[in-house]
Design a protein around this motif. Structure first.
Motif, short mmCIF file in Angstrom:
data_model
loop_
_atom_site.label_atom_id
_atom_site.label_comp_id
_atom_site.label_asym_id
_atom_site.label_seq_id
_atom_site.Cartn_x
_atom_site.Cartn_y
_atom_site.Cartn_z
N ASP A 333 0.86 -1.11 0.00
CA ASP A 333 -0.04 -0.04 -0.11
C ASP A 333 0.77 1.36 0.09
O ASP A 333 1.22 1.56 1.18
CB ASP A 333 -1.00 0.04 1.22
CG ASP A 333 -1.83 1.05 1.26
OD1 ASP A 333 -1.82 2.16 0.41
OD2 ASP A 333 -2.71 1.54 2.35
N GLY A 336 0.08 3.77 2.60
CA GLY A 336 0.00 3.49 3.96
C GLY A 336 1.24 3.64 4.61
O GLY A 336 2.40 4.25 4.07
N ARG A 337 1.00 3.30 6.08
CA ARG A 337 2.40 3.79 6.92
C ARG A 337 3.53 3.01 6.17
O ARG A 337 4.68 3.44 6.44
CB ARG A 337 1.85 3.14 8.34
CG ARG A 337 1.04 4.25 8.92
CD ARG A 337 0.37 3.33 10.16
NE ARG A 337 1.27 3.18 11.09
CZ ARG A 337 1.43 1.79 11.45
NH1 ARG A 337 0.86 0.67 10.76
NH2 ARG A 337 2.30 1.78 12.41
#
Length: 351
Positions: A333, A336-337
């Motif tokens: 992702d 994402g993080r």
């Protein structure tokens, strides 16, 4: 198979500890190239005769090639031939839609030149974006090079169960997958291990010491705040957060320390020895800062955990909710993080 070696494919044996090359790529401080080659040979002398690198690790294939050449010059070709070298092929994200046979062959030929060899022992293929569906076709081109004799073995890096299944269904003879596996991250055990067992594949595991977090250095320490020292620590601090946070991580370190004390080793050694016992795990990939660290890493292969040891570690792991998803799902992702800290186009301008 002995405790210290593993037959990854018929007639092809590796050490169960593999010397990682990412620390030599410049992201962990300045590199003295002559000393780095000496340290790589010290790893060989310690019984760790398998090395991991990648086309995107700046200068590392060249360093391993230089170490192999020095071994050949000083001890003969037979000794140098015992050095096993695994590299990764990581097409740039921005090139995936137009990846061609020539592009793949160009990266492999570049690695052959850098490694000073006519055949690479194992090429491990990575693909950033499943929405670009040509990874099976690209693996087919790599298999052509294997049949030509330029590659001995084929593997993958960080594919999930579904996509790995697609590659295997296409008849690509994979022997291994490199992936993250640790006491903090057991995602490979959910589904991928069963598929790997079915096809005779094994795991080459990175992250077993979580970039150094799984060590005596962090036992009893307060939770670190940003900025962390390097990108590895940033990455694995996110893993710790998802494992259950700093307090649970400290409980895990305490359990590992108790086991380590029983065996007369350190936390990092026990953390890696635990990974070696997991289903389909053939080897752990660990870095080494110097010759003394290489000798310490070799001790991983001497540790045999007891039922008591496993139970103590497992009791803490059982308190963790576990990381979400399949292998590398979080990291894929890009917003994402986990994914937002990745570098996606490191071959740009090189091939």
């Amino acid at each position: 198979m002995t405790a210290k070696t593993f037959e990854l494919s018929p007639g092809y044996t590796i050490s169960r500890v593999i010397r990682g090359g990412w620390q030599l790529a410049g992201g962990h401080g300045a590199i003295d190239r002559s000393q780095a080659v000496t340290d790589l040979i010290a790893t060989f002398n310690a019984g760790i005769f398998t090395y991991d690198c990648a086309d995107i690790y700046t200068g590392v294939e060249e360093l391993i090639g230089a170490a192999r050449l020095r071994l050949a010059n000083e001890r003969g070709l037979d000794v140098a031939a015992r050095m096993k070298v695994h590299t990764k092929l990581v097409p740039d994200l921005e090139r995936l839609a137009g990846v061609s046979r020539d592009y793949i062959r160009g990266i492999v030929d570049q690695s052959l030149r850098r490694l000073k060899t006519e055949r690479i022992d194992l090429v491990q293929f990575h693909w950033w974006d499943y929405e670009q569906p040509r990874y099976v076709e690209a693996m087919g081109w790599l298999n052509e090079m294997r049949l030509e004799g330029k590659l001995r073995n084929l593997g993958t890096t960080n594919f999930d169960t579904e996509r790995l299944g697609e590659i295997l269904a296409a008849g690509i003879p994979l022997v291994s997958q490199q992936l993250q596996y640790s006491v903090l991250d057991q995602r490979p055990a959910r589904n991928l291990a069963a598929l790997a067992k079915q096809h005779g594949m094994h795991f080459l595991c990175y992250g077993s010491v979580a970039g150094g977090f799984l060590s005596d250095r962090w036992l009893g320490e307060a939770e670190p705040s940003a900025p962390l020292e390097n990108r590895s620590l940033v990455k694995y601090k996110l893993i710790i957060d998802d494992f259950g946070g700093w307090a649970l991580f400290q409980s895990l370190l305490e359990a590992l320390k108790a086991v380590a004390d029983r065996h007369g080793v350190d936390i990092a050694t026990i953390a890696s020895a635990w990974v070696l016992e997991q289903p389909q795990a053939a080897a752990v990939i660990v870095g080494a800062r110097n010759q003394a660290h290489a000798l310490a890493n070799a001790r991983i292969m001497d540790v045999a955990l007891s039922a008591e040891d496993r139970a103590a570690i497992g009791a803490v792991i059982a308190q963790s909710p576990g990381l979400d998803g399949d292998v590398y799902t979080l990291e894929r992702d890009r917003h994402g993080r986990h994914g937002s800290i990745m570098h996606y186009n490191l071959n740009a301008g090189r091939v």
